[in-house]
Each structure stands twice: as C-alpha cells, then as structure tokens.
Design a protein around this motif. Structure first.
Motif, short mmCIF file in Angstrom:
data_model
loop_
_atom_site.label_atom_id
_atom_site.label_comp_id
_atom_site.label_asym_id
_atom_site.label_seq_id
_atom_site.Cartn_x
_atom_site.Cartn_y
_atom_site.Cartn_z
N ASP A 133 -82.73 -9.21 -14.47
CA ASP A 133 -82.08 -9.04 -15.76
C ASP A 133 -83.08 -8.58 -16.82
N GLU A 193 -81.26 1.52 -9.95
CA GLU A 193 -79.87 1.21 -9.60
C GLU A 193 -79.37 2.16 -8.51
N LEU A 221 -80.52 -5.03 -2.28
CA LEU A 221 -81.48 -5.08 -3.38
C LEU A 221 -80.77 -5.50 -4.67
N ARG A 222 -81.54 -6.00 -5.63
CA ARG A 222 -80.97 -6.38 -6.93
C ARG A 222 -82.01 -6.14 -8.03
N LEU A 223 -81.51 -5.88 -9.23
CA LEU A 223 -82.39 -5.73 -10.39
C LEU A 223 -82.52 -7.06 -11.11
N LEU A 264 -87.00 -4.14 -9.63
CA LEU A 264 -86.05 -4.24 -8.51
C LEU A 264 -86.69 -5.09 -7.41
N THR A 306 -86.58 -14.28 -10.01
CA THR A 306 -85.34 -14.25 -10.77
C THR A 306 -85.55 -13.82 -12.22
N ALA A 362 -80.82 1.05 -5.28
CA ALA A 362 -80.16 -0.16 -4.78
C ALA A 362 -78.84 0.20 -4.09
N ARG A 372 -85.70 -7.47 -3.49
CA ARG A 372 -84.72 -7.69 -2.42
C ARG A 372 -83.79 -8.84 -2.80
N GLN A 373 -82.62 -8.84 -2.20
CA GLN A 373 -81.65 -9.88 -2.50
C GLN A 373 -82.20 -11.28 -2.25
#
Length: 244
Positions: A189, A176, A185-187, A106, A114, A179, A108-109
């Motif tokens: 892939d 998740e 926040l983002r996970l 996880l 990536t 988040a 931050r946005q």
C-alpha cells in the motif's frame, strides 16, 4: 520572441527541436504497436512545444531514463522529460514538474512484507531499473537492504522473479501490469516516493532556457493540456502537478 520568451536558436541550434523520449516509462511514453512510433503524454507535450515555437520536431527515443539523460547531456537531443533528482541535477536543469507519479514496491503474495517501512532490512534484496529515478532515490535512501539493477524498468518484475529477490521497485502502474502478467504478486500500500516529472535541458545550455520551458510547463498545466493528455492516453495513477 515567442510567448514564453524562449530563444529558439539557443534551444534548437540545428533548426529542428530534438526531444529525448524515454519509452521505458509507460506513464509518459511508449511505442504504438500498430505504427512503431512513440506516443504518450511526453510526446504530446513535445509536439505542443514545437508547434508553439514554430519548429519542426524530431523524437529521439531511448529505452531507459538513464540513456535519455545521457542523450541530452551528449547533445543528441535538445531537451527531455525526466524525474527531478539531485544527482541528475548536476548535469540537467529542470523545469517545474508537470506530472506526479508514485514509486511503489511489489512482493510475492506469500511475502512477510506488508508495509513500505519493512523493506529496508539487512538481507533484503530490491530490484530496480538501472539509472531510473527509483534507482537514484533508493541508492541514497536504503541503508540496509541491497539493490540489484535490472537493465531497464520494464524488465524489473521478470528480473525480480528470476533472481528470487524480495522486492521489485518502480512505477506503480508498471508493477501492476507485471503482477497481472505473472500472477502471485501484490503491491504494498502507498508509495515509497512521489516522483516529480519535468522537462530538462543540459546545464551547458543558456540558463534562461529552463526558465522559458518552465513557463511553457506552467501554461500546459493551467490550460488543462496535461490533464487532457493523461485522459487521452488512459493514464491512471498519475496526477497533474500543482501550478507554481
């Protein structure tokens, strides 16, 4: 002797089957907010095992996987539910896995990261739950990034934010939830590891017990019990391990 050829006296010498339950992994177990009692897939399996063996069951709960492992090795519990790991395997004899769970990252946005492969860089800081399967794995796998250990897996996201760290690592579903709770926040892939959850007993016990428990696990998978337990508790993102 029972269907699985498990020596009940050797497995439960006190006369009561004592199961170590890690309530820090929401995929496997947690506390019912209404009753305060442990519930989840691992609890269902423990109840099934005790019922098939004709034993009373006592759940011994821990808030981290590491404490759960220690509980079994200290004979506070007869067996537990653990992620298979070579370090733990020095003290714990595992069955075949019953569930597969994703370990994810996880960020931050606005993070430049990536892809999972970008995490292991000098200067990066990864927060993980102390003595969790992810801690054990990443302690071996990460060669450049540094690891910071939160006291428990549920505290990983808050620790990650408080410290201003680069990455939080853990169970995808737990991340998740973090988040959604904190936002921004983002996970990443995919997953950095696939965790094989199994039953485990102390290696100081009769070696035949792990074989009998493996037969129990394979039966629970083949009969659909594990799949039904996952569905009953609304667990998504975990899958039944293939039969072996």
């Amino acid at each position: 002797m029972n269907t699985f050829d498990i020596d009940t006296q050797a497995l439960a010498p006190t006369g009561t089957l004592r199961a170590a339950i890690n309530i820090g992994n929401p995929i496997l177990a947690g506390l019912d907010p209404a009753t305060g009692q442990a519930r989840g897939v691992s609890v269902d399996l423990a109840q099934r095992l005790a019922g098939l063996l004709g034993l009373d069951l006592r759940l011994v709960t821990y808030d981290t996987a590491g404490k759960s492992v220690e509980g079994v090795t200290r004979d506070e519990a007869d067996f537990g539910f653990f992620a298979i790991d070579p370090k733990r395997g020095e003290q714990i004899a595992f069955t075949t896995p019953y569930v597969l769970i994703e370990g994810s990252y996880l960020v931050r946005q606005d993070s430049p990261l990536t892809d999972n492969a970008q995490v292991d860089q000098a200067g990066r800081t990864v927060v993980v739950g102390r003595a969790s399967a992810y801690d054990l794995f990443l302690s071996r796998d990460l060669k450049h990034a540094s690891i910071v250990r939160a006291p428990t897996s549920p505290a990983v996201v808050s620790t990650f934010l408080e410290m201003g760290a680069d990455v939080a690592a853990g169970v995808r579903q737990q991340l998740e939830m973090g988040a959604l709770e904190f936002g921004g926040l983002r996970l990443l892939d995919g997953h950095f590891m696939l965790i094989r959850q199994a039953l485990g007993i102390s290696r100081s016990r009769d070696p035949g017990l792990a074989e009998g428990l493996t037969r129990f696990v394979e039966d629970a998978k083949a009969s659909g019990f594990v799949a039904h337990a996952l569905a009953r508790h609304g667990i998504q993102g975990a899958e039944v391990a293939p039969t072996e």
